[in-house]
Design a protein around this motif. Structure first.
Motif, PDB file in Angstrom:
ATOM      1  N   HIS A 158       0.848  -1.207   0.000  1.00 22.81           N
ATOM      2  CA  HIS A 158       0.000   0.000   0.000  1.00 22.81           C
ATOM      3  C   HIS A 158       0.879   1.252   0.000  1.00 22.81           C
ATOM      4  CE1 HIS A 158      -3.395  -2.523   0.581  1.00 22.81           C
ATOM      5  NE2 HIS A 158      -3.180  -2.798   1.835  1.00 22.81           N
ATOM      6  N   GLU A 208       2.487   1.750  -3.387  1.00 25.03           N
ATOM      7  CA  GLU A 208       1.527   2.205  -4.377  1.00 25.03           C
ATOM      8  C   GLU A 208       1.230   3.700  -4.222  1.00 25.03           C
ATOM      9  OE1 GLU A 208      -2.139   0.046  -4.320  1.00 25.03           O
ATOM     10  OE2 GLU A 208      -3.031   1.347  -5.859  1.00 25.03           O
ATOM     11  N   ARG A 209       0.960   4.098  -2.967  1.00 26.85           N
ATOM     12  CA  ARG A 209       0.617   5.502  -2.711  1.00 26.85           C
ATOM     13  C   ARG A 209       1.795   6.437  -2.984  1.00 26.85           C
ATOM     14  NH1 ARG A 209      -4.458   7.884  -1.462  1.00 26.85           N
ATOM     15  NH2 ARG A 209      -5.716   6.055  -1.878  1.00 26.85           N
ATOM     16  N   GLN A 253       9.171   1.634  -5.436  1.00 21.88           N
ATOM     17  CA  GLN A 253       9.300   0.220  -5.088  1.00 21.88           C
ATOM     18  C   GLN A 253       9.995   0.090  -3.737  1.00 21.88           C
ATOM     19  OE1 GLN A 253      12.259  -2.735  -6.957  1.00 21.88           O
ATOM     20  NE2 GLN A 253      10.293  -3.407  -7.812  1.00 21.88           N
ATOM     21  N   ALA A 300       7.825  -0.177  -8.817  1.00 21.57           N
ATOM     22  CA  ALA A 300       6.514  -0.374  -8.204  1.00 21.57           C
ATOM     23  C   ALA A 300       6.531  -1.649  -7.378  1.00 21.57           C
ATOM     24  CB  ALA A 300       5.436  -0.473  -9.278  1.00 21.57           C
ATOM     25  N   GLY A 301       5.661  -1.709  -6.392  1.00 23.40           N
ATOM     26  CA  GLY A 301       5.461  -2.930  -5.624  1.00 23.40           C
ATOM     27  C   GLY A 301       6.524  -3.163  -4.570  1.00 23.40           C
TER      28      GLY A 301
END
Lengths: 318, 318
Positions: A219, A222-223, A227, A296-297
């Motif tokens: 979360h 993502e926000r 990464q 990301a992630g």
């Protein structure tokens, strides 16, 4: 005494004595005095019997836990908790159960000087929904959205204890045994409120670990549109967890077990020294578990440099 | 799309566009800007399927009603509603049901410019707990505790429609028929927010009629340490109620049926003329139904001067 009077009597002592409560329990709504110049911080969390806790859990633990998991959300914002309202749905009014529930709730709320200012008691399957209100000076709240490439990722306390404790729930465990300590971490989690407030101005982003580290770090990633690279070796695991479970199980729980209610936060390089000082001042273990990269992630690297994968990462609400 | 994404997508549009929301749905808690110099007003109400509404009620009506009954509590305080958080417990995620629920909730919240700023969705028996936050200038909130001997007792709208409508629930009723109007009063009650605010500085005490007039007037009498003498003849009953039910049943529902969500309030003699003006300005029927005397409790006098009694007065939560 009617059941209605019993409920009033049981919850009235949780009203506390805050000067910022103009009108507490007993009217159509509560009247509260928010501090000038601060933002109001509001959250709600629901516990359903059989979903969020074993139906046989002691009433005092249920009450304590309902407050603790909500206080943890305010901790993650760097907020000062102030007031709570309770939506309590009960199959029947059992005076002993109700008094013990209120006692556990009171213990967790009173530890942070939170006043219970209202609520609604209804008949139905056991469901506890607590709403917490707090405040934070304008401009210093911690959110999930501020991580920058190059920041260090930290987590408080130890991870996986609560999931391990839940797996041991109901087994006979002598007092002070590692098993009793682990179930205690599930029954009565410690919301990190002092840490959250101390992180104001230092952490770039923060979240509480309720669904499991990988899910909650996800979360945050993502926000923040970054990464998070985490190091499996670095995930803090308690002596009790490592003593009772094999290393693979302990790592899986540390990475994906929910209900830790620790804080996961990111810190710019210039503030890392501050975090080391905080660890001593707050007597709270703070461990760097990774770093923020572009991308990301969340990626978790094992000691051999390979990525760790689990089929189900993090608690799913449905 | 995962169920989690669906829930986010469905509720995101309810976030509204209030400038006093610094951070809405999607973080550990919401950040809100309370207006300077005002008190914060907080309340919570829970609806349980099969207890507070028939399980077969339409999802949009359930959403609308959850908001309306909570807004009614803020109306009774003379407050301006601002923000809501939702604790929604669902047996399963059914996309159509969820969208319709959100649509009904949105309609009721948007009518009063309330922003949904957070919540928690959990799995379990259908339970809706909504928390509303509003504000009121310091010193003008309406409470249950200010009635004085000699005040006039008023009620808004008409009484008993909702209880009558619930008794007709599920029967075939042509659109625009009196029966459809009565069930509509149960499905979509009208919170009297403009009236509540207009009563600031005029009403000495106020409560919303949720448990039934006699029960709620009893709360007001107790908090104000007075007696409320009510006149059965004066209780406002709708044409639909009187057309479909015999006079005794209509009176019983008007006196003891719950879920009216009208405001019952007391007014000093000097302000009675103001109330008559309000009735015209707000296009809301306001009826004097009794007077405040020294003593305790509520007494309802029939047209022949005898006291009316019913074995069970008012909704009992257990």
């Amino acid at each position: 005494m009617t059941e209605f009077e019993l409920i009033e009597q049981v919850f009235a002592p949780l009203g506390g004595a805050r000067p910022d409560v103009a009108l507490g329990i007993g009217d159509d709504a509560a009247l509260l005095r928010p501090p000038a110049g601060e933002l109001l911080v509001a959250c709600v969390d629901t516990l359903v019997a059989g979903v969020h806790f074993p139906p046989e859990m002691r009433a005092a633990d249920i009450g304590y836990r309902a407050a603790a998991v909500n206080l943890s959300d305010l901790a993650a914002m760097g907020a000062q908790p102030r007031w709570a309202t309770l939506a309590l749905t009960l199959p029947a009014v059992r005076p002993v159960w109700l008094r013990q529930f209120a006692q556990g709730l009171r213990m967790a709320l009173a530890a942070h000087e939170v006043a219970l200012v209202g609520g609604d008691t209804t008949r139905g399957p056991l469901t506890i929904s607590l709403q917490l209100l707090g405040s934070v000076p304008d401009g210093v709240a911690l959110t999930r959205g501020g991580s920058r490439v190059g920041d260090a990722v930290f987590v408080s306390g130890s991870l996986g204890d609560s999931a391990a404790g839940l797996s041991l729930f109901g087994t006979a465990a002598p007092a002070r045994s590692p098993a009793a300590w682990l179930t205690g971490r599930f029954r009565r989690p410690t919301p990190r409120l002092a840490l959250g407030r101390a992180l104001r101005g230092h952490a770039s982003a923060c979240i509480d670990v309720s669904d499991g580290l990988l899910a909650d770090a996800g979360h945050l990633a993502e926000r923040s549109a970054v990464q998070l690279r985490l190091w499996a070796d670095a995930l803090p695991r308690s002596t009790a967890l490592l003593g009772l479970f094999d290393p693979d199980t302990a790592l899986r729980w540390a990475a994906t077990g929910g209900d830790d209610y620790e804080l996961c936060f990111t810190v710019p390089p210039a503030s890392v020294a501050v975090i080391e000082g905080l660890q001593r001042r707050l007597s709270c273990r703070l461990t760097q578990i990774g770093e923020v990269r572009a991308g990301a992630g969340v990626v978790l690297y094992g000691p051999d440099g390979s990525q760790c994968h689990w089929p189900n990462s993090g608690y799913r609400h449905f």
